[in-house]
Design an enzyme around this catalytic site. Sequence first.
Site, short mmCIF file in Angstrom:
data_model
loop_
_atom_site.label_atom_id
_atom_site.label_comp_id
_atom_site.label_asym_id
_atom_site.label_seq_id
_atom_site.Cartn_x
_atom_site.Cartn_y
_atom_site.Cartn_z
N HIS A 56 0.88 -1.45 0.35
CA HIS A 56 0.47 -0.25 -0.26
C HIS A 56 0.89 1.59 0.01
O HIS A 56 1.46 1.63 0.67
CB HIS A 56 -0.52 -0.27 1.15
CG HIS A 56 -1.72 1.20 0.81
ND1 HIS A 56 -3.39 0.65 1.71
CD2 HIS A 56 -1.75 2.18 0.32
CE1 HIS A 56 -3.85 2.22 1.72
NE2 HIS A 56 -3.75 2.70 1.43
N HIS A 58 1.34 4.79 -2.13
CA HIS A 58 1.52 6.00 -2.65
C HIS A 58 2.05 7.02 -3.49
O HIS A 58 2.97 7.48 -3.03
CB HIS A 58 -0.02 7.40 -2.41
CG HIS A 58 -1.06 6.70 -2.03
ND1 HIS A 58 -2.30 6.59 -2.39
CD2 HIS A 58 -1.35 6.24 -0.42
CE1 HIS A 58 -3.44 6.26 -1.50
NE2 HIS A 58 -3.08 5.98 -0.44
N LEU A 59 2.11 6.48 -4.44
CA LEU A 59 3.56 7.19 -5.40
C LEU A 59 3.32 8.50 -6.66
O LEU A 59 4.08 8.88 -6.93
CB LEU A 59 3.93 6.29 -6.33
CG LEU A 59 4.88 4.81 -6.26
CD1 LEU A 59 5.17 4.09 -7.18
CD2 LEU A 59 5.80 5.16 -5.30
N ARG A 60 2.04 9.09 -6.30
CA ARG A 60 1.36 10.14 -7.18
C ARG A 60 2.02 10.14 -8.15
O ARG A 60 1.61 12.11 -9.49
CB ARG A 60 1.90 11.54 -5.83
CG ARG A 60 2.26 11.18 -4.18
CD ARG A 60 0.16 11.71 -4.13
NE ARG A 60 -0.17 11.54 -2.85
CZ ARG A 60 -0.65 11.05 -1.92
NH1 ARG A 60 -2.14 10.64 -3.16
NH2 ARG A 60 -1.10 11.23 -1.05
N HIS A 177 -10.36 0.13 1.35
CA HIS A 177 -10.51 1.19 1.96
C HIS A 177 -11.91 1.34 2.83
O HIS A 177 -12.89 1.52 2.53
CB HIS A 177 -10.21 2.53 0.90
CG HIS A 177 -10.09 3.58 2.45
ND1 HIS A 177 -9.39 4.15 1.81
CD2 HIS A 177 -11.30 3.76 2.94
CE1 HIS A 177 -9.13 5.41 3.12
NE2 HIS A 177 -11.12 5.50 3.27
N HIS A 230 -5.11 -0.36 6.16
CA HIS A 230 -4.84 0.04 6.97
C HIS A 230 -6.35 -0.34 8.48
O HIS A 230 -6.93 1.42 8.09
CB HIS A 230 -4.69 1.53 6.55
CG HIS A 230 -5.74 2.52 5.94
ND1 HIS A 230 -7.18 2.19 5.51
CD2 HIS A 230 -5.70 2.40 4.24
CE1 HIS A 230 -7.72 2.72 4.38
NE2 HIS A 230 -6.67 2.63 3.91
N ASP A 303 1.04 2.41 3.77
CA ASP A 303 0.21 4.21 3.46
C ASP A 303 0.30 5.04 3.01
O ASP A 303 0.27 6.04 3.57
CB ASP A 303 -0.89 4.11 4.36
CG ASP A 303 -2.32 5.04 3.68
OD1 ASP A 303 -1.72 5.15 2.81
OD2 ASP A 303 -3.60 5.23 4.58
ZN LIG Z 1 -6.92 4.36 2.89
#
Ligand SMILES: [Zn+2]
Lengths: 428, 327
Positions: A56, A58-60, A177, A230, A303
């Site tokens: 999990h 986030h590489l954006r 999520h 999460h 995350d």
């Molecule tokens: Zn999330």
Amino acid sequence: MSKILIRGAKVLGGEPQDVLIDGETIAEVGTGLSAEGATVIEAEGQVLLPGLVDLHTHLREPGREDSETVLTGTRAAASGGYTAVFAMANTHPVADTAGVVEQVYRLGKEAGYCDVQPIGAVTVGLEGKKLAELGAMHDSAAGVTVFSDDGKCVDDAVIMRRALEYVKAFDGVVAQHAQEPRLTEGAQMNEGVVSAELGLGGWPAVAEESIIARDVLLAEHVGSRVHICHLSTAGSVEIVRWAKSRGIDVTAEVTPHHLLLTDELVRTYNPVYKVNPPLRTEQDVHALRAALADGTIDIVATDHAPHPHEDKDCEWAAAAMGMVGLETALSVVQQTMVETGLLDWAGVADRMSFAPARIGRATGHGRPVSAGEPANLVLVDPAYRGTVDPADFASRSRNTPYEGRELPGRVTHTFLRGRATVMDGKLA
Amino acid sequence: MMRHLISAADLTRDDAVLILDTAEEMARVADRPIKKLPTLRGRTICNLFFEDSTRTRISFEAAEKRLSADVINFAAKGSSVSKGESLKDTAQTLEAMGVDAVVIRHSASGAPFRLATSGWIDAPVINAGDGTHQHPTQALLDAFTMRRRLVGRDAGLGRDLAGKRITLVGDVLHSRVARSNVDLLHTLGAEVTLVAPPTLVPVGVESWPCEVSYDLDSVLPKSDAVMMLRVQRERMNAAFFPTEREYSRRYGLDGDRMAKMPEHAIVMHPGPMVRGMEITAEVADSDRCTVVEQVANGVSVRMAVLYLLLGGSEPAVTPATTRIEEK
Ligand SMILES: [Zn+2]
């Protein structure tokens, strides 16, 4: 390719052994191995683990390259001991087509710090209305196996049911999520004593728990596997425990920050603590640690959510949600799980490498440290003590809640298929 | 005294009594033909309002002008939550202009706290209401009104509200007035009871220093003051209560209910009142209702706060003959 001899490392925290890397694979594991022709890394006192896998991240990229790019994000991952990361789909454009996931996959290959496995969106544009082309993303060069609308909940029960059923065709998994949207309208922090005092909109535990309860029942009904992102509450742990006892194919993750931090910190109104799901109570933290220890929660996932300074240097309500995590995850797990006696290093290897690789079907990662396996490895100095200085981060963003905090442990070396991505604590 | 006024919870009993006593002195200025003191002459105060509130802004402005401060009104309507940078940018602009204090009203809970603690600005910050968090000067003016009515104007000097039983009725969940009042009244020794439908009581209220009841009629006979809180009609559409009619039947204050209160008990309202749903005209217009006094007292209390945060150690009010401004 050259040979590397890692001498005297505690493999998975066990007795000191030597590990010989030859080219892309582990050639030999034993004691008193010959150093002939090899670069020697003296690793006495250090712990050798399989390269970490983050399910999990986030590489954006594409879309928010001011926060992070595939290059900067994977450099951060390597610094944190990771050899594979799963990149969440909430980019701009959303990773809901074969084209976007292939682009992310290719950028990861070009960067060369860490394998990037793109996650595909469950629904078009993360809008929760229409299934994205899950099969096309799976069949693409990226070979997507994990699907998630993370950042948003797939709240429509029919869409969730169909997604769970559909991905069975190619052994995919839906990562949810869990956030009931109506129960969290205007939510800014955990609902409870602190939110009542601070006058911040409450995000009640039941908004997470009710979705998890629904989704494990849906997964049981259609005979599919579901992964819960999460987990943040003690109640969520109870539901997952119950589901597993029933034989439902559910897996779950917890973030390092939910293992350490509580909603008391929000009293500072410092948006560095603003995250979704929110920081919960001391009681939740203890339940999450216990569940990670006993296997109810399968894995630690970061995350990792990078944001530029200006998105956090403002009032709480206006601030973006999320914190970076790749470079501090292992230290937080060492502090909360290893140093508390809840988990040994073999357990850490399971929760941060073997199990996430298995859930995400990441071939070549989460493999045993033994001859013939790909040399995806991380070497950790657990005796190290240092204060977190975000200026040292490889991530493009600095939104860490740990600035100035002392955390134990340090990644000294990371190897991706035999090549050092981190050498003596520095990116190679 | 503290450097900023962000939350009523930050005030000690002695701080609070000092503010109320100082407000009594300030109130005397209002009785003079020239309602002005030179205390803050040459000081610049900015009223930074990110959320509309004509009443609160005018009250602060009157207090500032009576203390001879230079006043800058800055209305940044609706710009902040969508564009996060504006609070910081505005703060730094004010800092560069050398303002001596900032009175801030903001729709986001915690914005004044951020302003006071983030190093964006050096000046004292006074919270004029933030989101659903706090409105400390409102609580102070309410306490001032209660002390005058329930203890006495002169008899009240130096005293707190020990043993007084205060009931707050209505939308506690969304009310910064309720939060501030519970904190301050508790500090001043009063016993507070919140009355509301369960949907309008925040989760976590059990940690507050007060009682909670869902039944107004049982609480009224033992109340020295009953403060009605604003209930927005929109709450009905969000299912906090079924209908306006049902709300006013169960939680509205009418003549019959007022008759259940002790003889000396007063009715308060932070204003503006919604006549009908939460309070009937009969109650609002009775001499037991302190709404108009609360407005006047607001200016005195805000003068006291500004004086104590900015004025230093001189007496607030010196004999009229020597210190009144010529104007
Ligand atoms: Zn999330």
